[in-house]
Design a protein around this motif. Structure first.
Motif, PDB file in Angstrom:
ATOM      1  N   ARG A 176      70.134  66.284  25.276  1.00 56.79           N
ATOM      2  CA  ARG A 176      70.523  67.520  24.606  1.00 56.79           C
ATOM      3  C   ARG A 176      70.528  67.363  23.083  1.00 56.79           C
ATOM      4  N   MET A 177      70.789  66.145  22.617  1.00 54.54           N
ATOM      5  CA  MET A 177      70.734  65.868  21.179  1.00 54.54           C
ATOM      6  C   MET A 177      69.303  65.798  20.656  1.00 54.54           C
ATOM      7  N   GLY A 178      68.348  65.710  21.560  1.00 53.92           N
ATOM      8  CA  GLY A 178      66.957  65.625  21.151  1.00 53.92           C
ATOM      9  C   GLY A 178      66.478  64.231  20.816  1.00 53.92           C
ATOM     10  N   LEU A 179      67.211  63.197  21.241  1.00 52.00           N
ATOM     11  CA  LEU A 179      66.751  61.832  20.993  1.00 52.00           C
ATOM     12  C   LEU A 179      65.535  61.528  21.863  1.00 52.00           C
ATOM     13  N   ALA A 180      64.654  60.689  21.361  1.00 55.93           N
ATOM     14  CA  ALA A 180      63.434  60.345  22.075  1.00 55.93           C
ATOM     15  C   ALA A 180      63.753  59.476  23.287  1.00 55.93           C
ATOM     16  N   VAL A 181      63.288  59.904  24.453  1.00 53.49           N
ATOM     17  CA  VAL A 181      63.364  59.098  25.674  1.00 53.49           C
ATOM     18  C   VAL A 181      61.918  58.800  26.071  1.00 53.49           C
ATOM     19  N   ARG A 182      61.518  57.540  25.902  1.00 50.35           N
ATOM     20  CA  ARG A 182      60.120  57.151  26.031  1.00 50.35           C
ATOM     21  C   ARG A 182      59.893  56.300  27.265  1.00 50.35           C
ATOM     22  N   ASP A 183      58.682  56.398  27.817  1.00 49.13           N
ATOM     23  CA  ASP A 183      58.325  55.576  28.976  1.00 49.13           C
ATOM     24  C   ASP A 183      58.207  54.101  28.595  1.00 49.13           C
ATOM     25  N   GLU A 184      57.715  53.850  27.395  1.00 52.52           N
ATOM     26  CA  GLU A 184      57.545  52.482  26.921  1.00 52.52           C
ATOM     27  C   GLU A 184      58.382  52.259  25.672  1.00 52.52           C
ATOM     28  N   LEU A 210      64.245  53.928  29.690  1.00 48.64           N
ATOM     29  CA  LEU A 210      65.017  53.712  30.911  1.00 48.64           C
ATOM     30  C   LEU A 210      64.384  52.610  31.757  1.00 48.64           C
ATOM     31  N   GLY A 211      65.243  51.797  32.362  1.00 47.48           N
ATOM     32  CA  GLY A 211      64.770  50.759  33.266  1.00 47.48           C
ATOM     33  C   GLY A 211      64.488  51.274  34.655  1.00 47.48           C
ATOM     34  N   ARG A 212      64.979  52.467  34.959  1.00 49.42           N
ATOM     35  CA  ARG A 212      64.735  53.108  36.252  1.00 49.42           C
ATOM     36  C   ARG A 212      64.572  54.598  36.013  1.00 49.42           C
ATOM     37  N   PRO A 213      63.970  55.321  36.963  1.00 51.64           N
ATOM     38  CA  PRO A 213      63.870  56.778  36.811  1.00 51.64           C
ATOM     39  C   PRO A 213      65.241  57.389  36.608  1.00 51.64           C
ATOM     40  N   ASP A 214      65.314  58.457  35.779  1.00 47.71           N
ATOM     41  CA  ASP A 214      66.623  59.010  35.435  1.00 47.71           C
ATOM     42  C   ASP A 214      67.399  59.494  36.651  1.00 47.71           C
ATOM     43  N   GLY A 215      66.721  59.846  37.719  1.00 51.00           N
ATOM     44  CA  GLY A 215      67.422  60.294  38.924  1.00 51.00           C
ATOM     45  C   GLY A 215      68.187  59.202  39.640  1.00 51.00           C
ATOM     46  N   SER A 216      67.948  57.929  39.270  1.00 51.15           N
ATOM     47  CA  SER A 216      68.630  56.816  39.929  1.00 51.15           C
ATOM     48  C   SER A 216      69.847  56.330  39.157  1.00 51.15           C
ATOM     49  N   LEU A 217      70.147  56.954  38.017  1.00 49.60           N
ATOM     50  CA  LEU A 217      71.329  56.558  37.251  1.00 49.60           C
ATOM     51  C   LEU A 217      72.600  56.965  37.984  1.00 49.60           C
ATOM     52  N   GLY A 218      73.651  56.163  37.806  1.00 46.89           N
ATOM     53  CA  GLY A 218      74.949  56.535  38.332  1.00 46.89           C
ATOM     54  C   GLY A 218      75.468  57.784  37.638  1.00 46.89           C
ATOM     55  N   PRO A 219      76.499  58.423  38.198  1.00 46.02           N
ATOM     56  CA  PRO A 219      76.972  59.706  37.653  1.00 46.02           C
ATOM     57  C   PRO A 219      77.386  59.646  36.180  1.00 46.02           C
ATOM     58  N   VAL A 220      78.124  58.623  35.798  1.00 39.18           N
ATOM     59  CA  VAL A 220      78.596  58.567  34.403  1.00 39.18           C
ATOM     60  C   VAL A 220      77.451  58.228  33.444  1.00 39.18           C
ATOM     61  N   PRO A 221      76.599  57.231  33.740  1.00 43.96           N
ATOM     62  CA  PRO A 221      75.432  57.038  32.876  1.00 43.96           C
ATOM     63  C   PRO A 221      74.521  58.266  32.818  1.00 43.96           C
ATOM     64  N   ALA A 222      74.374  58.971  33.945  1.00 39.60           N
ATOM     65  CA  ALA A 222      73.549  60.188  33.938  1.00 39.60           C
ATOM     66  C   ALA A 222      74.134  61.234  32.993  1.00 39.60           C
ATOM     67  N   HIS A 223      75.457  61.318  32.942  1.00 35.57           N
ATOM     68  CA  HIS A 223      76.118  62.229  31.997  1.00 35.57           C
ATOM     69  C   HIS A 223      75.786  61.840  30.555  1.00 35.57           C
ATOM     70  N   GLN A 224      75.808  60.538  30.283  1.00 40.25           N
ATOM     71  CA  GLN A 224      75.488  60.081  28.927  1.00 40.25           C
ATOM     72  C   GLN A 224      74.023  60.355  28.584  1.00 40.25           C
ATOM     73  N   LEU A 225      73.137  60.201  29.550  1.00 43.89           N
ATOM     74  CA  LEU A 225      71.727  60.510  29.317  1.00 43.89           C
ATOM     75  C   LEU A 225      71.544  61.997  29.028  1.00 43.89           C
ATOM     76  N   ASP A 226      72.267  62.839  29.740  1.00 42.30           N
ATOM     77  CA  ASP A 226      72.178  64.281  29.506  1.00 42.30           C
ATOM     78  C   ASP A 226      72.561  64.613  28.063  1.00 42.30           C
ATOM     79  N   ILE A 227      73.600  63.965  27.560  1.00 47.11           N
ATOM     80  CA  ILE A 227      74.012  64.191  26.171  1.00 47.11           C
ATOM     81  C   ILE A 227      72.895  63.777  25.213  1.00 47.11           C
ATOM     82  N   VAL A 228      72.351  62.593  25.441  1.00 48.62           N
ATOM     83  CA  VAL A 228      71.281  62.080  24.575  1.00 48.62           C
ATOM     84  C   VAL A 228      70.089  63.041  24.559  1.00 48.62           C
TER      85      VAL A 228
END
Length: 241
Positions: free
Chosen positions: A112-120, A92-110
Motif C-alpha cells: 500500500r505504501m508503494g514500495l517495490a516488491v521484486r521477483d529478483e 519474497l522467499g516464497r509466494p505472498d500467499g504462503s506468508l503467515g497472517p502477521v507477515p502477510a499484514h506487514q506485506l500489505d502495508i508495504v
C-alpha cells in the motif's frame, strides 16, 4: 551517522537462549502477557532499520523476506527504512500467499505504501536477511536457498535479523546454504549458536519489550541491560558502564 557505535554488553553479562527457550519466551509473551506478535515484530523491525541506518547509512536497501515472523520483521524494517528516506526494494522467499497472517499484514502495508516488491533481488548498498529465524529445521531448500546463495552478490554489507539464515541457533552448525552477515541483530537475548561464529559478523541484541521476569520464569538470565539503550553490541570483553 555512518559507523555509529552502540553501548556494549559483554557476552558473559547476559543469558543465552536455545531456540526452544526463545519459542517459550514468545509463548509466554503472547498467551500469558498478551503482548502480541505484531507488537514484538514492530519493535524488531524498527530496531533493525535503526541499526542499518546508523551502522551503514545506505542510500538503498534490498530486504529478503521469508514466510514467518522473521520475514515480518524484515517487512517492518522496510517500512521504517523507506520512511527515513532510504530507497527500499523487497524480494519474497516464497509466494505472498504462503506468508503467515502477521507477515502477510506487514506485506500489505508495504504494498500500500508503494514500495517495490521484486521477483529478483536488486543490487543495493545493504541487503537485509530476514529469510529464516530461529526455527531452522535442516538445510534451507528451494527459493530460500537460492536467495541465501545469491545475497552476497546483492550488496557489500549484509544485516541478518535474529540470526544468519541457514545457521542453527542450537549449535552454530550450517547444514546447507548460509548467509555470511556483516552484522546480526538478534532479538531479546542472544542465541547459543551465535556465539563466536564467523557467519554472524558483528553481534547486536535488540529490546523487543520482553520483561526480565519472563527470562527468570524459564530459568535464563540475566536480561540484557537495556537501560543503556534499546540496541546493544555484544562483545567478548568488559562492557561499557
Amino acid at each position: 551517522m555512518i559507523g555509529a557505535t552502540y553501548p556494549t554488553v559483554a557476552s558473559s553479562e547476559v543469558g543465552w537462549l536455545t531456540g526452544q527457550q526463545m519459542a517459550e519466551v514468545d509463548r509466554v509473551m503472547i498467551e500469558e502477557l498478551h503482548i502480541e506478535l505484531i507488537q514484538m515484530m514492530e519493535n524488531a523491525g524498527r530496531n533493525l532499520a535503526a541499526l542499518v541506518i546508523d551502522r551503514f547509512a545506505p542510500g538503498s536497501v534490498t530486504v529478503l523476506v521469508g514466510a514467518g515472523g522473521n520475514g515480518g520483521g524484515g517487512l517492518v524494517a522496510a517500512r521504517h527504512l523507506a520512511n527515513r528516506g532510504v530507497d527500499v526494494a523487497v524480494t519474497l522467499g516464497r509466494p505472498d500467499g504462503s506468508l503467515g497472517p502477521v507477515p502477510a499484514h506487514q506485506l500489505d502495508i508495504v504494498e500500500r505504501m508503494g514500495l517495490a516488491v521484486r521477483d529478483e533481488p536488486r543490487d543495493a548498498d545493504v541487503a537485509v536477511d530476514a529469510l529464516i529465524g530461529y526455527s531452522l529445521r535442516g538445510e534451507p531448500r528451494g527459493r530460500v536457498a537460492e536467495l541465501i546463495e545469491t545475497i552476497g552478490s546483492v550488496a557489500p554489507a549484509i544485516v541478518s535479523l535474529d540470526n544468519p539464515s541457514g545457521l542453527s541457533v542450537a549449535d552454530g552448525s550450517t547444514p546447507g546454504a548460509v548467509v555470511r552477515a556483516t552484522a546480526t541483530l538478534t532479538l531479546a537475548l542472544p542465541k547459543i549458536g551465535l556465539r563466536s561464529v564467523p557467519e554472524v559478523g558483528e553481534l547486536y541484541v535488540a529490546d523487543i519489550s520482553v520483561p526480565p521476569s519472563v527470562y527468570a520464569g524459564i530459568g535464563v538470565g540475566p536480561a540484557p541491560p537495556f537501560d543503556r539503550g534499546p540496541i546493544l553490541r555484544c562483545i567478548d570483553r568488559e562492557p561499557d558502564r
